[in-house]
Design a protein around this motif. Structure first.
Motif, mmCIF file in Angstrom:
data_model
loop_
_atom_site.group_PDB
_atom_site.id
_atom_site.type_symbol
_atom_site.label_atom_id
_atom_site.label_comp_id
_atom_site.label_asym_id
_atom_site.label_seq_id
_atom_site.Cartn_x
_atom_site.Cartn_y
_atom_site.Cartn_z
ATOM 1 N N ASP A 1 0.829 -1.205 0.000
ATOM 2 C CA ASP A 1 0.000 0.000 0.000
ATOM 3 C C ASP A 1 0.865 1.257 0.000
ATOM 4 O OD1 ASP A 1 -2.196 -1.633 0.048
ATOM 5 O OD2 ASP A 1 -2.501 -1.467 2.217
ATOM 6 N N ALA B 1 2.028 1.839 -3.443
ATOM 7 C CA ALA B 1 0.921 2.304 -4.288
ATOM 8 C C ALA B 1 0.622 3.776 -4.022
ATOM 9 C CB ALA B 1 -0.314 1.451 -4.032
ATOM 10 N N ASP B 2 0.716 4.198 -2.765
ATOM 11 C CA ASP B 2 0.470 5.603 -2.433
ATOM 12 C C ASP B 2 1.469 6.525 -3.125
ATOM 13 O OD1 ASP B 2 -1.644 4.847 -0.861
ATOM 14 O OD2 ASP B 2 -0.525 4.930 1.033
ATOM 15 N N SER C 1 2.767 5.744 -6.035
ATOM 16 C CA SER C 1 2.737 5.368 -7.455
ATOM 17 C C SER C 1 4.086 4.825 -7.896
ATOM 18 C CB SER C 1 2.335 6.572 -8.320
ATOM 19 O OG SER C 1 1.040 7.023 -7.981
ATOM 20 N N ASP D 1 6.925 1.278 -7.888
ATOM 21 C CA ASP D 1 7.055 -0.171 -7.773
ATOM 22 C C ASP D 1 7.563 -0.511 -6.370
ATOM 23 O OD1 ASP D 1 6.240 -0.820 -10.352
ATOM 24 O OD2 ASP D 1 8.246 -0.479 -11.170
#
Length: 313
Positions: free
Chosen positions: A155, A158-159, A161, A163
């Protein structure tokens, strides 16, 4: 008329009217609800599916559990812990203690940091708390560390953006190695460290000190089963790379470092465990022209993280 009355009174008991239903049927039903609230609508089905998925997913952060509280004992260790930013809840000071330089500095650091309770206690009480260790009149209580869950590291990536860049430790039992890895992960833009719940180093005061304060911003996740955690990473599209002296691929040839990757580091003596090694997508070796047989976990992780950061730059 009598016959008509008999037909109308065929039912026993009181006659029931419409109860106002015909009048209510003439009333409007208000504005049309949005598509997400209309049963059978595609958007309603999608919203319900998302709600079910969210309800099944545990709350973020802290899902890895907590460690036990810890005591740092002795004047120099307490001073060093306070200076390095190790979290602390209470500083116990022995009654009638000799007020030397280390004691004054420890008290000053605790006061400057704030949020640390200062408690005066008789020597027998400190002896009891520390099981007779040589506390020298100073005892610092470190609160339990709140571990993240392995999914939280995904997470975090992902926050941003980005890898995922994660390090997992397999069989590393020295807290100083864990602290060094946390420091390297922070330095090279990683998203966190995963440790097994059992037979592994945890976030003790020693690990905090070695991390040089970076543990405050780099999460450490705890996995009940490291192999299953790595398999979950693979399902999420993360390439699992294990470091091994007899690896099939040399570090400089590994293209996987440019994408989502979890780097697994074993203990200096035993290396990767069998199950963890079999779970890895690649077994990678670090070229060592000097002929050293192995590197400790902190150094090995730092080398691979640097290579990953260099390729992603």
């Amino acid at each position: 008329m009598a016959a008509n009355n008999r037909r109308m009174s065929g039912k026993k008991g009181a006659q029931v009217g419409s109860g106002g239903q015909r009048r209510k049927g003439l009333e409007g039903k208000g504005p049309t609800p949005p598509a997400e609230m209309r049963k059978g609508h595609k958007k309603n089905r999608l919203a319900n599916a998302k709600a079910r998925q969210t309800s099944r997913r545990p709350a973020a952060r802290g899902r890895g559990g907590k460690s036990a509280s810890e005591l740092v004992v002795g004047r120099n260790p307490v001073y060093e812990a306070l200076r390095e930013g190790v979290p602390a809840s209470t500083l116990y000071v022995q009654q009638f203690i000799d007020n030397d330089e280390r004691v004054r500095e420890a008290l000053q650091l605790a006061a400057e940091r704030g949020g640390i309770n200062l408690m005066e206690a008789p020597r027998p009480e400190l002896d009891r708390m520390t099981n007779g260790l040589n506390h020298q009149g100073l005892v610092l209580q470190v609160p339990p560390y709140e571990y993240a869950h392995p999914e939280d590291l995904l997470d975090a990536a992902a926050d941003e953006s980005a890898d995922p860049l994660i390090v997992a430790l397999d069989g590393v039992t020295d807290p100083r190695n864990l602290g060094a890895v946390v420091r390297s992960v922070s330095a090279f833009g990683g998203h966190g460290v995963v440790v097994p719940e059992r037979r592994a180093a945890g976030m003790t005061a020693g690990a905090w000190k070695t991390s040089a304060g970076t543990a405050a911003r780099t999460p450490v996740a705890r996995a009940t089963n490291l192999t299953r955690a790595l398999e979950a990473y693979k399902k999420a599209g993360v390439v699992v790379v294990g470091l091994a002296a007899d690896g099939d691929v040399e570090l400089t040839e590994l293209e996987a470092l440019e994408g989502p990757v979890a780097i697994v580091v074993g203990s200096e003596g035993k290396g990767l465990s069998r199950l963890v090694g079999e779970t890895c997508d690649f077994r990678v070796r670090i070229p060592m022209p000097g002929g050293a047989e192995s590197l400790n976990a902190g150094v090995a992780a730092g080398i691979v993280l640097y290579e990953a950061a260099r390729r992603r730059a």
